[in-house]
Design an enzyme around this catalytic site. Structure first.
Site, short mmCIF file in Angstrom:
data_model
loop_
_atom_site.label_atom_id
_atom_site.label_comp_id
_atom_site.label_asym_id
_atom_site.label_seq_id
_atom_site.Cartn_x
_atom_site.Cartn_y
_atom_site.Cartn_z
N GLU A 76 -10.50 10.85 70.14
CA GLU A 76 -9.86 11.47 70.40
C GLU A 76 -9.09 12.18 69.13
O GLU A 76 -9.03 12.81 68.91
CB GLU A 76 -8.88 10.85 71.90
CG GLU A 76 -9.90 10.67 72.90
CD GLU A 76 -8.63 10.48 73.83
OE1 GLU A 76 -8.06 9.25 73.65
OE2 GLU A 76 -8.64 11.02 75.18
N GLU A 129 -12.81 4.58 78.30
CA GLU A 129 -11.56 3.68 78.78
C GLU A 129 -11.78 3.60 80.85
O GLU A 129 -11.38 2.66 81.24
CB GLU A 129 -10.73 5.09 78.98
CG GLU A 129 -9.97 5.78 77.99
CD GLU A 129 -10.93 6.55 76.65
OE1 GLU A 129 -12.13 6.52 77.02
OE2 GLU A 129 -10.07 6.62 75.67
N ALA A 165 -6.90 3.30 71.60
CA ALA A 165 -5.62 3.15 71.47
C ALA A 165 -5.64 1.39 71.22
O ALA A 165 -6.38 1.03 71.81
CB ALA A 165 -5.01 3.63 72.84
N GLY A 221 -9.24 6.67 72.42
CA GLY A 221 -7.72 6.94 71.84
C GLY A 221 -8.18 7.53 70.38
O GLY A 221 -8.37 8.56 69.10
N1 CAA Z 1 -7.25 -2.39 70.71
C1 CAA Z 1 -6.87 -3.51 71.32
N2 CAA Z 1 -8.24 -4.50 69.69
C2 CAA Z 1 -9.38 -4.34 69.86
C3 CAA Z 1 -9.53 -3.04 70.50
C4 CAA Z 1 -8.27 -2.01 70.73
N3 CAA Z 1 -8.87 -0.66 71.63
N4 CAA Z 1 -10.73 -3.03 70.07
C5 CAA Z 1 -11.40 -4.19 69.68
N5 CAA Z 1 -9.77 -4.52 69.34
C6 CAA Z 1 -9.86 -6.80 68.88
C7 CAA Z 1 -10.42 -7.08 70.09
O1 CAA Z 1 -9.80 -7.60 70.55
C8 CAA Z 1 -10.54 -8.11 68.67
O2 CAA Z 1 -9.86 -8.46 68.68
P1 CAA Z 1 -10.03 -10.72 68.84
O3 CAA Z 1 -10.30 -11.42 67.13
O4 CAA Z 1 -8.48 -10.59 67.91
O5 CAA Z 1 -10.17 -11.49 69.52
C9 CAA Z 1 -11.18 -7.19 67.42
O6 CAA Z 1 -10.74 -6.29 67.57
C10 CAA Z 1 -12.27 -7.31 67.33
O7 CAA Z 1 -13.50 -6.71 68.24
P2 CAA Z 1 -14.37 -7.47 69.11
O8 CAA Z 1 -14.62 -8.96 68.32
O9 CAA Z 1 -14.74 -6.76 70.36
O10 CAA Z 1 -15.59 -6.94 68.07
P3 CAA Z 1 -17.39 -6.93 68.93
O11 CAA Z 1 -17.48 -5.76 67.75
O12 CAA Z 1 -18.15 -7.33 69.47
O13 CAA Z 1 -16.94 -4.83 70.24
C11 CAA Z 1 -15.94 -3.17 70.22
C12 CAA Z 1 -16.86 -4.19 68.74
C13 CAA Z 1 -17.98 -2.95 71.07
C14 CAA Z 1 -15.80 -1.85 69.73
C15 CAA Z 1 -15.68 -3.62 70.99
O14 CAA Z 1 -14.13 -4.31 70.20
C16 CAA Z 1 -14.85 -3.08 72.02
O15 CAA Z 1 -15.18 -2.26 73.32
N6 CAA Z 1 -13.35 -2.12 71.63
C17 CAA Z 1 -12.56 -1.53 72.55
C18 CAA Z 1 -13.45 -0.46 73.27
C19 CAA Z 1 -12.00 1.06 74.05
O16 CAA Z 1 -12.50 0.54 74.94
N7 CAA Z 1 -11.48 1.42 73.69
C20 CAA Z 1 -10.41 2.49 74.02
C21 CAA Z 1 -9.41 2.27 73.73
S1 CAA Z 1 -8.25 3.13 75.51
C22 CAA Z 1 -7.88 4.38 75.05
O17 CAA Z 1 -7.93 4.21 73.71
C23 CAA Z 1 -6.87 5.20 75.90
C24 CAA Z 1 -6.26 6.70 75.84
O18 CAA Z 1 -7.06 7.59 75.54
C25 CAA Z 1 -5.11 6.86 75.30
#
Ligand code: CAA
Length: 260
Positions: free
Chosen positions: A114, A134, A67, A111
Site C-alpha cells: 500500500e 491481511e 505493517a 501495508g
Molecule cells: N511485521 C512484523 N515482522 C515481520 C513482518 C511483519 N509484517 N514480516 C516479517 N516479519 C519478521 C518475521 O516475524 C521474522 O522475524 P523473526 O526472525 O523474529 O521470527 C522475520 O521478519 C523474517 O520473516 P520470516 O521468517 O517470516 O521470513 P520468510 O522468508 O519465512 O517469509 C514472508 C517471508 C512470506 C514475507 C513472511 O515474513 C510473511 O508472510 N510476512 C508477513 C506478511 C504480511 O502478512 N503482511 C501484512 C501485514 S498486515 C498489514 O500490512 C495491515 C495493513 O494493511 C495496514
C-alpha cells in the site's frame, strides 16, 4: 544529515534516497519507520537541491513485508482508531510535491505494498512479489489496498488477491500496470536513481504539476481531470521555466531552470 533509527537517507546529486532499514523484520512498517519516512520526505521536499525521491528496502529480500504485525497484534479497536494508525504519515507522504519512486525489491506486502502504491510510480526488481495477505491474519488492507489494487488491476483480479491473500509476480504486476517497469534485481537501484536523476533534471514546479495531474486521474471523472489539466497547463505559462524551456529549445540550448 538527520540521524534516523529505521531508515537510511543519502543524497545522490539531485536525488534523495530513502532506504527502509529494518531488515530483521523484513522492513515492515513500524510506526517509527513510517514517521521517519514522512519526516525524510518532507525534508527532501523542502530542499531546493532535491528534485526527486527514491524509496527502496535494505537487503535483497524485501521492500517491506507489511505493517508491523508484532506492533499491531494486541491492539484494540480504540487503540487503532485513536492512533489513526499510519494515516497521518500516509497523508504527509501524499502531500509531498516532488515525485517519489518506489524501487521495489523482494516482498512488497500488505501495508508495504500500500505504501509503494501510494508513491508516484513503482519500479520493480524481477524478484519482487506483491500482495495483500491481511486476510490470512484475520484483518483486511487498511492503507489503500482494496482501492488502489482495484483501480490498477480491475475488480476481478483485485478481489481474488484480496480474498486469497496470494502474491503476484513482478511480471504480472507489469502486465497489469501496477508497476512502470521490471528490471533485473541487481540493476534496480541504479535504474531508479538514473530515472530519478532524469526527473530531477526538469523544472521542479512543472514536475509537481505533472505529478498532481496524473494522480488526479485516479480520483476524478475524465471531464474534471481534463478541466484541471487545461487550467494547470495554462498556468505553466505564468512560470519563468516555461519561457526558459521553450526559448532554450528554439535556440538549441540546454535550459537552465530557475524553479520559478
Ligand atoms: N511485521 C512484523 N515482522 C515481520 C513482518 C511483519 N509484517 N514480516 C516479517 N516479519 C519478521 C518475521 O516475524 C521474522 O522475524 P523473526 O526472525 O523474529 O521470527 C522475520 O521478519 C523474517 O520473516 P520470516 O521468517 O517470516 O521470513 P520468510 O522468508 O519465512 O517469509 C514472508 C517471508 C512470506 C514475507 C513472511 O515474513 C510473511 O508472510 N510476512 C508477513 C506478511 C504480511 O502478512 N503482511 C501484512 C501485514 S498486515 C498489514 O500490512 C495491515 C495493513 O494493511 C495496514
Amino acid at each position: 544529515g538527520t540521524n534516523y533509527a529505521t531508515i537510511l537517507t543519502e543524497t545522490r546529486g539531485a536525488v534523495g534516497l530513502i532506504t527502509l532499514n529494518r531488515p530483521k523484520a523484513l522492513n515492515s512498517l513500524s510506526p517509527e519507520l513510517v514517521a521517519e519516512v514522512a519526516k525524510a520526505t518532507a525534508v527532501y521536499d523542502a530542499d531546493p537541491s532535491i528534485g526527486c525521491i527514491v524509496i527502496t528496502g535494505s537487503g535483497q529480500k524485501a521492500f517491506a513485508a507489511g505493517a508491523d504485525i508484532k506492533f499491531m497484534a494486541d491492539k484494540s479497536y480504540m487503540d487503532m482508531h485513536k492512533q489513526r494508525a499510519y494515516s497521518a504519515e500516509f497523508g504527509a507522504i501524499a502531500n509531498v510535491s516532488k515525485p517519489i519512486i518506489a524501487a521495489v525489491n523482494g516482498f512488497c506486502l500488505g501495508g508495504g505494498c500500500e505504501f509503494a502504491m501510494a508513491c508516484d510510480f513503482i519500479l520493480a526488481a524481477d524478484t519482487a512479489k506483491f500482495g495483500q495477505p491481511e486476510i490470512t491474519l484475520g484483518t483486511i488492507p487498511g492503507l489503500g489496498g482494496t482501492q488502489r489494487w482495484t483501480r490498477a488491476l480491475g475488480k476481478s483480479r483485485a478481489m481474488e488477491l484480496v480474498l486469497t491473500g496470494e502474491m503476484i509476480t513482478a511480471q504480472e504486476a507489469l502486465a497489469r500496470g501496477l508497476v512502470a517497469r521490471v528490471v533485473p534485481a541487481a540493476e534496480l537501484l541504479d535504474d531508479a536513481l538514473k530515472t530519478a536523476a532524469k526527473i530531477a533534471s526538469h523544472s521542479q514546479p512543472i514536475a509537481a504539476l505533472a505529478k498532481t495531474l496524473v494522480n488526479a486521474a485516479f480520483e476524478s471523472s475524465l471531464a474534471e481531470g481534463l478541466r484541471l489539466e487545461r487550467m494547470l497547463f495554462y498556468s505553466t505559462f505564468s512560470t519563468k521555466d516555461q519561457k526558459i524551456g521553450m526559448k532554450a529549445f528554439i535556440e538549441k540550448q540546454k535550459p537552465e531552470w530557475t524553479n520559478e
